[in-house]
Design an enzyme around this catalytic site. Structure first.
Site, PDB file in Angstrom:
ATOM      1  N   SER A   1       0.834  -1.114  -0.027  1.00 39.23           N
ATOM      2  CA  SER A   1       0.030  -0.016  -0.125  1.00 39.23           C
ATOM      3  C   SER A   1       0.948   1.190   0.030  1.00 39.23           C
ATOM      4  O   SER A   1       1.612   1.495  -1.029  1.00 39.23           O
ATOM      5  CB  SER A   1      -0.874  -0.034   1.078  1.00 39.23           C
ATOM      6  OG  SER A   1      -1.708   0.980   1.031  1.00 39.23           O
ATOM      7  N   HIS A   2       0.651   2.078   1.161  1.00 37.81           N
ATOM      8  CA  HIS A   2       1.391   3.361   1.162  1.00 37.81           C
ATOM      9  C   HIS A   2       2.759   3.336   1.363  1.00 37.81           C
ATOM     10  O   HIS A   2       3.645   4.002   1.436  1.00 37.81           O
ATOM     11  CB  HIS A   2       0.781   4.486   2.080  1.00 37.81           C
ATOM     12  CG  HIS A   2       0.683   3.760   3.461  1.00 37.81           C
ATOM     13  ND1 HIS A   2      -0.095   2.565   3.806  1.00 37.81           N
ATOM     14  CD2 HIS A   2       1.405   3.994   4.648  1.00 37.81           C
ATOM     15  CE1 HIS A   2       0.064   2.384   5.191  1.00 37.81           C
ATOM     16  NE2 HIS A   2       1.014   3.087   5.577  1.00 37.81           N
TER      17      HIS A   2
ATOM     18  N   ASP B   1      -2.977   6.314  -3.405  1.00 33.94           N
ATOM     19  CA  ASP B   1      -1.645   5.810  -2.646  1.00 33.94           C
ATOM     20  C   ASP B   1      -1.304   4.405  -3.698  1.00 33.94           C
ATOM     21  O   ASP B   1      -1.771   4.110  -4.654  1.00 33.94           O
ATOM     22  CB  ASP B   1      -2.033   5.238  -1.448  1.00 33.94           C
ATOM     23  CG  ASP B   1      -2.957   4.162  -1.320  1.00 33.94           C
ATOM     24  OD1 ASP B   1      -3.645   4.009  -2.018  1.00 33.94           O
ATOM     25  OD2 ASP B   1      -2.838   3.340  -0.284  1.00 33.94           O
TER      26      ASP B   1
ATOM     27  N   ASP C   1      -1.692   1.359  -3.645  1.00 30.50           N
ATOM     28  CA  ASP C   1      -2.451   0.274  -4.171  1.00 30.50           C
ATOM     29  C   ASP C   1      -4.102   0.973  -4.613  1.00 30.50           C
ATOM     30  O   ASP C   1      -4.868   0.152  -4.866  1.00 30.50           O
ATOM     31  CB  ASP C   1      -2.857  -0.891  -3.108  1.00 30.50           C
ATOM     32  CG  ASP C   1      -3.305  -0.405  -1.875  1.00 30.50           C
ATOM     33  OD1 ASP C   1      -3.226   0.848  -1.542  1.00 30.50           O
ATOM     34  OD2 ASP C   1      -3.913  -1.323  -1.249  1.00 30.50           O
TER      35      ASP C   1
ATOM     36  N   ASP D   1      -6.251   2.626  -2.495  1.00 29.77           N
ATOM     37  CA  ASP D   1      -7.561   2.643  -2.002  1.00 29.77           C
ATOM     38  C   ASP D   1      -7.604   3.772  -1.339  1.00 29.77           C
ATOM     39  O   ASP D   1      -8.531   4.070  -0.550  1.00 29.77           O
ATOM     40  CB  ASP D   1      -7.674   1.302  -1.125  1.00 29.77           C
ATOM     41  CG  ASP D   1      -6.352   1.036  -0.372  1.00 29.77           C
ATOM     42  OD1 ASP D   1      -5.306   1.789  -0.318  1.00 29.77           O
ATOM     43  OD2 ASP D   1      -6.374   0.100   0.622  1.00 29.77           O
ATOM     44  N   ARG D   2      -6.397   4.687  -1.033  1.00 32.41           N
ATOM     45  CA  ARG D   2      -6.651   5.980  -0.496  1.00 32.41           C
ATOM     46  C   ARG D   2      -6.920   6.932  -1.251  1.00 32.41           C
ATOM     47  O   ARG D   2      -6.507   6.999  -2.240  1.00 32.41           O
ATOM     48  CB  ARG D   2      -5.464   6.078   0.403  1.00 32.41           C
ATOM     49  CG  ARG D   2      -5.254   5.092   1.474  1.00 32.41           C
ATOM     50  CD  ARG D   2      -3.653   5.724   2.365  1.00 32.41           C
ATOM     51  NE  ARG D   2      -3.522   4.690   3.394  1.00 32.41           N
ATOM     52  CZ  ARG D   2      -3.080   4.786   4.268  1.00 32.41           C
ATOM     53  NH1 ARG D   2      -2.161   6.039   4.794  1.00 32.41           N
ATOM     54  NH2 ARG D   2      -2.754   3.899   5.216  1.00 32.41           N
TER      55      ARG D   2
ATOM     56  N   LYS E   1     -11.918   0.301   0.620  1.00 30.08           N
ATOM     57  CA  LYS E   1     -11.635   1.566   0.695  1.00 30.08           C
ATOM     58  C   LYS E   1     -11.377   2.015  -0.953  1.00 30.08           C
ATOM     59  O   LYS E   1     -10.738   1.042  -1.420  1.00 30.08           O
ATOM     60  CB  LYS E   1     -10.859   2.487   1.611  1.00 30.08           C
ATOM     61  CG  LYS E   1      -9.189   1.842   1.726  1.00 30.08           C
ATOM     62  CD  LYS E   1      -8.780   2.562   2.889  1.00 30.08           C
ATOM     63  CE  LYS E   1      -7.311   2.259   2.933  1.00 30.08           C
ATOM     64  NZ  LYS E   1      -6.786   1.220   3.895  1.00 30.08           N
TER      65      LYS E   1
END
Ligand code: VG1
Ligand code: CO
Length: 543
Positions: A113-114, A277, A279, A281-282, A376
């Site tokens: 992710s991030h 981000d 992946d 989702d943010r 998300k």
């Protein structure tokens, strides 16, 4: 085709955190490390013979290696079909959608992710269940338990497949289909939002900048924003996914997306700015000269969601993670719908969404989403904002001011202390936990503690309890400090301190956040002894 049984021994520490197993690439690259974890997943998750598995990742370094191995292992473990995103790419929300749409039994999402990517940085594996959402705690605990006893992993003896060409191949009796990662997702977005209204606003001069941060959303944003909605070419910046995200952290906040902030606070700024981000989702939302905190964004989206076709029927409820500000609660109260406070991590929203109790969910860490998938969804939030702005024909700044004038404003910031020695961080939390009971009635500057506790969540759907989800110190008047340790880091410990101050609608609505939180920042150190425990006099990252 032959199935080979590879002997193995357990690796310690394969415990999924807030969002899957995250470790340095060099840890994941050890012989059998990824294989042990994936086999543990296949050994414990429920599915029928011949089920479908979805595999995709955020394109970071090591993604393709693990995908090829996961395909051979899925075939050996009885999956009948594997759907994998072209190039190994599937954003987390797109993977959630593919799982749901094709009735897969689950999916492997390869992402940290991030967190930064590259040979010396981070990798991650997360398992999502048939509803498209992150495996709940019961499942992740079973996976972890299995990693501690694992003694073999299975794989068919097959060559790597061509991940770059869409189409199907047989791998040891399992049909492996390389699919377009963007099409289904983009189509889903068209069913939720008024693309015609957004297109009309763009034709009328609405401009935006979207920073994909060289992460997974580049292809999605280019297709949706530039091709389907008509934003000018170049609206999507850093749109090509890179294995190391160009050397940056793909974390859409004021620190790591500074270039976007600079753009949006320039006199020539476009109307709307956003980022996503690693992946996808943010989301980060920043208007011309106006940053919207993720907590405020959740509240503002919830208050206006009915303007989008997908939510025209209204919301069943709103859910937010505990450290997320209470701004959304006020909207729920005004709408006369229930709201829920869950522990940090999207996996806790799944039951509420499945049960139809919540429609919109959000986290202070820049995650927002709805019941359209079970993750998300960064671009979803961007499109809902665009839909609202296009219909209401106002700026982000105007919308924010109007919102605060009606509901009041929750000034909010998160202070992160990164890379702390684990013992120091644990000692700080233990000491604070030990004195929670004595805090009520004590004053810190002008702030007096009303209550203090360790957050525990009782899931209203399945009755499960999750304890130790963060320490809360609530002050008289509605201000609050929350302390918790991150569950996504790969080195040492990260202390997160969440600061929130509520100003009513007739209070100070347009002050500087740092000034408004100064008393809380001082109180946080006085309560928890941050300097004394860690020697740190300032946080590493403020978001
Ligand atoms: C962080 C965030 C949390 C989020 C999680 C996964 O977890 O605080 O809200 O759900 O990352 O997000 P933690 O345990 O480090 O505080 V993502 O976009 O990295 O999958
Ligand atoms: Co993410």
């Amino acid at each position: 085709m032959t199935i080979t049984t590879h002997q193995t021994t357990p690796y310690a520490g394969q415990k999924p955190g807030t969002s899957g197993l995250r470790k340095k690439v060099r840890v994941f690259a050890q012989p059998g490390y990824a294989e042990n974890f994936i086999q543990a997943v296949f050994d414990v998750v429920e599915r029928e013979a011949g089920s479908t598995l979805v595999i995709g990742g955020d394109g970071r370094y090591h993604n393709r290696t693990v995908i090829q191995q996961a395909i051979r292992m899925a075939a050996a473990n009885g999956y009948g079909q594997v759907l994998v995103g072209q190039g190994g790419i599937l954003s987390t929300p797109a993977a959630s959608n593919v799982i749901r749409r094709y009735k897969a039994s689950g999916g492997l999402i390869l992402s940290a992710s991030h967190n930064p990517g590259g040979p010396d940085e981070d990798f991650g594996i997360k398992y999502n269940i048939a509803n498209g959402g992150p495996a709940p705690e019961g499942v992740t605990e079973a996976i972890y338990a299995r990693t501690q006893t694992i003694d073999r992993w299975l794989a068919v003896d097959a060559a790597d497949i061509d991940l770059d060409t869409c189409g199907s191949v047989d791998v040891g009796g399992c049909q492996v289909s390389v699919i377009d990662p963007v099409a289904d997702y983009a189509d889903l977005m068209e069913t939720l939002f008024d693309f015609a209204a957004i297109r009309a606003a763009v034709a009328d001069g609405l401009t935006m900048a979207f920073d994909a941060m060289h992460a997974v959303t580049g292809p999605y944003a280019t297709e949706i924003l530039e091709k389907r909605l008509g934003f000018a070419p170049g609206t999507v910046r850093h749109g090509v996914p890179l294995e190391d995200f160009g050397g940056h952290h793909p974390d859409p906040n004021m620190v790591h997306a500074k270039a976007l902030f600079d753009t949006m606070f320039d006199p020539d700024a476009p109307d709307f700015g956003a980022a996503s981000d690693g992946d996808g989702d943010r989301n980060l939302i920043v208007g011309k000269g106006r940053f919207i905190t993720p907590s405020d964004s959740l509240a503002m989206l919830a208050a206006n969601a009915h303007l989008a076709p997908g939510y025209a029927r209204g919301l069943a409820g709103i859910a937010r993670s505990m450290p997320t500000s209470a701004a959304a609660d006020r909207v729920a109260e005004a709408l006369g719908i229930p709201y829920y406070e869950t522990p940090t991590g999207w996996k806790f929203f799944g039951n509420l969404l499945d049960a139809g109790m919540a429609t919109i969910c959000g986290e202070e860490s820049a995650g927002t989403g709805s019941d359209h998938v079970r993750e998300k969804d960064g671009l979803w939030a961007v499109l809902l904002w665009l839909n609202i702005l296009a219909v209401r024909k106002i700026s982000v700044d105007e919308l924010a001011r109007e919102h605060w004038a009606k509901y009041g404003r929750n000034y909010y910031a998160r202070h992160d202390y990164e890379g702390l020695p684990t013992e120091q961080a644990d000692a700080l939390m233990a000491a604070l936990n030990g004195k929670l009971a004595s805090l009520p009635g004590q004053s810190f500057g002008p702030l007096t503690v009303a209550t203090a506790d360790s957050f525990s969540y009782l899931d209203p759907v399945d009755g499960s309890t999750s304890a130790n989800q963060g320490l809360r110190v609530l002050f008289e008047g509605g201000s609050r400090i929350v302390f918790r340790l991150s569950g996504t880091g790969t080195e040492g410990a990260t202390l997160r301190v969440y600061l929130e101050r509520y100003e009513p609608a007739d209070g100070y609505l347009d002050r500087d956040t740092g000034e408004m939180l100064a008393d809380l920042i001082a109180a946080a150190d006085a309560v928890a002894g941050i300097v004394a425990h860690t020697g740190r006099t300032a946080p590493d990252v403020i978001t």
